[in-house]
Design a protein around this motif. Structure first.
Motif, PDB file in Angstrom:
ATOM      1  N   LEU A   4      19.272   0.948  -6.209  1.00  8.30           N
ATOM      2  CA  LEU A   4      19.544  -0.375  -5.643  1.00  8.30           C
ATOM      3  C   LEU A   4      18.419  -1.353  -5.947  1.00  8.30           C
ATOM      4  N   VAL A   5      17.176  -0.892  -5.860  1.00  3.16           N
ATOM      5  CA  VAL A   5      16.033  -1.782  -6.104  1.00  3.16           C
ATOM      6  C   VAL A   5      15.586  -1.759  -7.569  1.00  3.16           C
ATOM      7  N   ASN A   6      16.310  -1.001  -8.413  1.00  5.92           N
ATOM      8  CA  ASN A   6      15.997  -0.889  -9.838  1.00  5.92           C
ATOM      9  C   ASN A   6      14.606  -0.287 -10.064  1.00  5.92           C
ATOM     10  N   LEU A   7      14.304   0.755  -9.314  1.00  5.60           N
ATOM     11  CA  LEU A   7      13.062   1.498  -9.514  1.00  5.60           C
ATOM     12  C   LEU A   7      13.346   2.611 -10.518  1.00  5.60           C
ATOM     13  N   THR A   8      12.857   2.461 -11.737  1.00  2.15           N
ATOM     14  CA  THR A   8      13.226   3.353 -12.834  1.00  2.15           C
ATOM     15  C   THR A   8      12.096   4.277 -13.273  1.00  2.15           C
ATOM     16  N   VAL A   9      10.977   4.307 -12.576  1.00  5.45           N
ATOM     17  CA  VAL A   9       9.841   5.140 -12.968  1.00  5.45           C
ATOM     18  C   VAL A   9      10.151   6.613 -12.675  1.00  5.45           C
ATOM     19  N   PRO A  10       9.521   7.546 -13.409  1.00  4.41           N
ATOM     20  CA  PRO A  10       9.723   8.973 -13.120  1.00  4.41           C
ATOM     21  C   PRO A  10       9.246   9.321 -11.717  1.00  4.41           C
ATOM     22  N   TRP A  11       9.978  10.186 -11.029  1.00  2.00           N
ATOM     23  CA  TRP A  11       9.604  10.561  -9.670  1.00  2.00           C
ATOM     24  C   TRP A  11       8.380  11.461  -9.657  1.00  2.00           C
ATOM     25  N   SER A  12       8.005  11.990 -10.814  1.00  2.00           N
ATOM     26  CA  SER A  12       6.797  12.815 -10.899  1.00  2.00           C
ATOM     27  C   SER A  12       5.527  11.981 -11.044  1.00  2.00           C
ATOM     28  N   ARG A  13       5.688  10.686 -11.187  1.00  2.00           N
ATOM     29  CA  ARG A  13       4.538   9.806 -11.399  1.00  2.00           C
ATOM     30  C   ARG A  13       3.791   9.565 -10.087  1.00  2.00           C
ATOM     31  N   PRO A  14       2.442   9.548 -10.112  1.00  2.00           N
ATOM     32  CA  PRO A  14       1.693   9.238  -8.892  1.00  2.00           C
ATOM     33  C   PRO A  14       2.033   7.841  -8.375  1.00  2.00           C
ATOM     34  N   ALA A  15       2.306   7.740  -7.090  1.00  2.00           N
ATOM     35  CA  ALA A  15       2.686   6.441  -6.522  1.00  2.00           C
ATOM     36  C   ALA A  15       1.572   5.418  -6.690  1.00  2.00           C
ATOM     37  N   GLY A  16       0.313   5.881  -6.627  1.00  2.00           N
ATOM     38  CA  GLY A  16      -0.805   4.957  -6.740  1.00  2.00           C
ATOM     39  C   GLY A  16      -0.982   4.361  -8.110  1.00  2.00           C
ATOM     40  N   SER A  17      -0.295   4.908  -9.138  1.00  2.00           N
ATOM     41  CA  SER A  17      -0.420   4.376 -10.499  1.00  2.00           C
ATOM     42  C   SER A  17       0.594   3.285 -10.804  1.00  2.00           C
ATOM     43  N   LEU A  18       1.503   3.009  -9.858  1.00  2.00           N
ATOM     44  CA  LEU A  18       2.541   2.000 -10.085  1.00  2.00           C
ATOM     45  C   LEU A  18       1.956   0.603 -10.061  1.00  2.00           C
ATOM     46  N   ASP A  19       2.594  -0.307 -10.806  1.00  2.00           N
ATOM     47  CA  ASP A  19       2.167  -1.700 -10.741  1.00  2.00           C
ATOM     48  C   ASP A  19       2.660  -2.326  -9.437  1.00  2.00           C
ATOM     49  N   THR A  20       2.257  -3.555  -9.187  1.00  2.00           N
ATOM     50  CA  THR A  20       2.538  -4.200  -7.896  1.00  2.00           C
ATOM     51  C   THR A  20       4.023  -4.247  -7.588  1.00  2.00           C
ATOM     52  N   ASP A  23       6.550  -2.419  -8.794  1.00  2.00           N
ATOM     53  CA  ASP A  23       7.135  -1.101  -8.563  1.00  2.00           C
ATOM     54  C   ASP A  23       6.685  -0.517  -7.229  1.00  2.00           C
ATOM     55  N   ARG A  24       5.451  -0.823  -6.802  1.00  2.00           N
ATOM     56  CA  ARG A  24       5.032  -0.386  -5.475  1.00  2.00           C
ATOM     57  C   ARG A  24       5.880  -1.063  -4.403  1.00  2.00           C
ATOM     58  N   ARG A  25       6.128  -2.341  -4.587  1.00  2.00           N
ATOM     59  CA  ARG A  25       6.984  -3.048  -3.624  1.00  2.00           C
ATOM     60  C   ARG A  25       8.401  -2.450  -3.633  1.00  2.00           C
ATOM     61  N   LYS A  26       8.911  -2.137  -4.803  1.00  2.00           N
ATOM     62  CA  LYS A  26      10.244  -1.535  -4.898  1.00  2.00           C
ATOM     63  C   LYS A  26      10.292  -0.186  -4.198  1.00  2.00           C
ATOM     64  N   LEU A  27       9.257   0.637  -4.402  1.00  2.00           N
ATOM     65  CA  LEU A  27       9.217   1.954  -3.783  1.00  2.00           C
ATOM     66  C   LEU A  27       9.230   1.840  -2.265  1.00  2.00           C
ATOM     67  N   LEU A  28       8.395   0.982  -1.725  1.00  2.00           N
ATOM     68  CA  LEU A  28       8.334   0.824  -0.279  1.00  2.00           C
ATOM     69  C   LEU A  28       9.646   0.269   0.274  1.00  2.00           C
ATOM     70  N   LEU A  29      10.228  -0.679  -0.450  1.00  2.00           N
ATOM     71  CA  LEU A  29      11.495  -1.255   0.001  1.00  2.00           C
ATOM     72  C   LEU A  29      12.601  -0.204  -0.038  1.00  2.00           C
ATOM     73  N   ALA A  30      12.639   0.607  -1.096  1.00  2.00           N
ATOM     74  CA  ALA A  30      13.660   1.655  -1.196  1.00  2.00           C
ATOM     75  C   ALA A  30      13.533   2.647  -0.050  1.00  2.00           C
ATOM     76  N   CYS A  31      12.306   2.984   0.337  1.00  2.00           N
ATOM     77  CA  CYS A  31      12.098   3.901   1.461  1.00  2.00           C
ATOM     78  C   CYS A  31      12.686   3.332   2.753  1.00  2.00           C
ATOM     79  N   LEU A  32      12.643   2.009   2.899  1.00  2.00           N
ATOM     80  CA  LEU A  32      13.244   1.373   4.066  1.00  2.00           C
ATOM     81  C   LEU A  32      14.764   1.309   3.952  1.00  2.00           C
ATOM     82  N   VAL A  78       0.844  -1.192   0.000  1.00  2.00           N
ATOM     83  CA  VAL A  78       0.000   0.000   0.000  1.00  2.00           C
ATOM     84  C   VAL A  78       0.886   1.250   0.000  1.00  2.00           C
ATOM     85  N   VAL A  79       0.714   2.104  -1.012  1.00  2.00           N
ATOM     86  CA  VAL A  79       1.485   3.331  -1.130  1.00  2.00           C
ATOM     87  C   VAL A  79       0.539   4.527  -0.997  1.00  2.00           C
TER      88      VAL A  79
END
Length: 229
Positions: free
Chosen positions: A113-129, A131-140, A80-81
């Motif tokens: 490190l997690v290979n999250l390559t999406v634009p940072w301007s993109r809404p987090a809620g529009s990411l696929d499953t 990439d959402r996992r990558k985003l949350l993991l990168a934040c940790l 959940v993002v």
């Protein structure tokens, strides 16, 4: 440790350990107590008995934030993002969540490190499953944790994504010496990745050892494999 909720015994004298640079797999049928164990380890639940020791320090009486500051990180079954935020805003919120604040450079490092390559301007809620996992993991990861608890990280992923997840976790363990505990039903991932596996059933440890040895154990097959049909 032992845990009772609502008069029901959830965990019964459960003990486990994981070292830096090691992956411990945690399996068991639904209702075995796996996620409840993570709740105790992360500080959301308080066990009736037992201790939680992190990097040599007893953190049993410490809350979630203090455990996080000491190096404990956790992911959840559902990635959940914050749908109202962009990827960049999500990173900024994570960087500023608590002291010491983290720099944008550290967030960029974690994204690579997690290979999250999406634009940072993109809404987090529009990411696929994935990439959402990558985003949350990168934040940790930008907090440089010592222990990572992962609850079904392969859920919702296709085979190529699971292969990428496998490589990522190997990097975290081998190069950054994280201790990782993984709850996972994709046993092929655990067989390839885990150094050891612990099996819970009805709140008790019924087996532990190498993945190959545990998966072949008749008691495990009866409780887990055959029981899940």
């Amino acid at each position: 440790m032992s845990l009772a909720l609502g008069g029901r015994q959830i965990l019964k004298d459960v003990g486990l350990h994981v070292s830096r640079g090691e992956v411990l797999g945690l399996i068991g049928p639904n209702g075995a107590g796996k996620t409840s164990l993570f709740e105790v380890l992360s500080g959301r639940y308080v066990a009736q008995s037992g201790r939680v020791v992190l990097d040599g320090s007893d953190v049993t009486r410490q809350d979630i934030v203090r455990r996080s500051r000491r190096g404990l990180a956790r992911t959840f079954q559902s990635p959940v993002v914050p749908s109202a935020l962009t990827v960049g805003e999500t990173f900024r919120a994570a960087r500023m969540a608590y002291l010491p604040f983290r720099s944008r450079h550290e967030a960029e490092w974690a994204a690579r490190l997690v290979n999250l390559t999406v634009p940072w301007s993109r809404p987090a809620g529009s990411l696929d499953t994935f990439d959402r996992r990558k985003l949350l993991l990168a934040c940790l990861l930008m907090r440089r944790p010592k222990v990572l608890l992962m609850d079904e990280p392969a859920s919702g992923l296709i085979n190529t994504e699971i292969d990428e997840l496998d490589l990522l976790l190997r990097t975290l363990v081998d190069e950054y010496h994280l201790a990782v505990i993984v709850i996972e039903h994709r046993l092929e991932l655990l067989e390839a990745l885990a150094d050891r596996v612990t099996v819970l059933n009805l709140g008790e440890v019924i087996a532990e050892g190498t993945p190959q040895g545990v998966f072949a154990d008749p008691a495990v097959r009866a409780a887990y494999f055959e029981g899940t049909g």
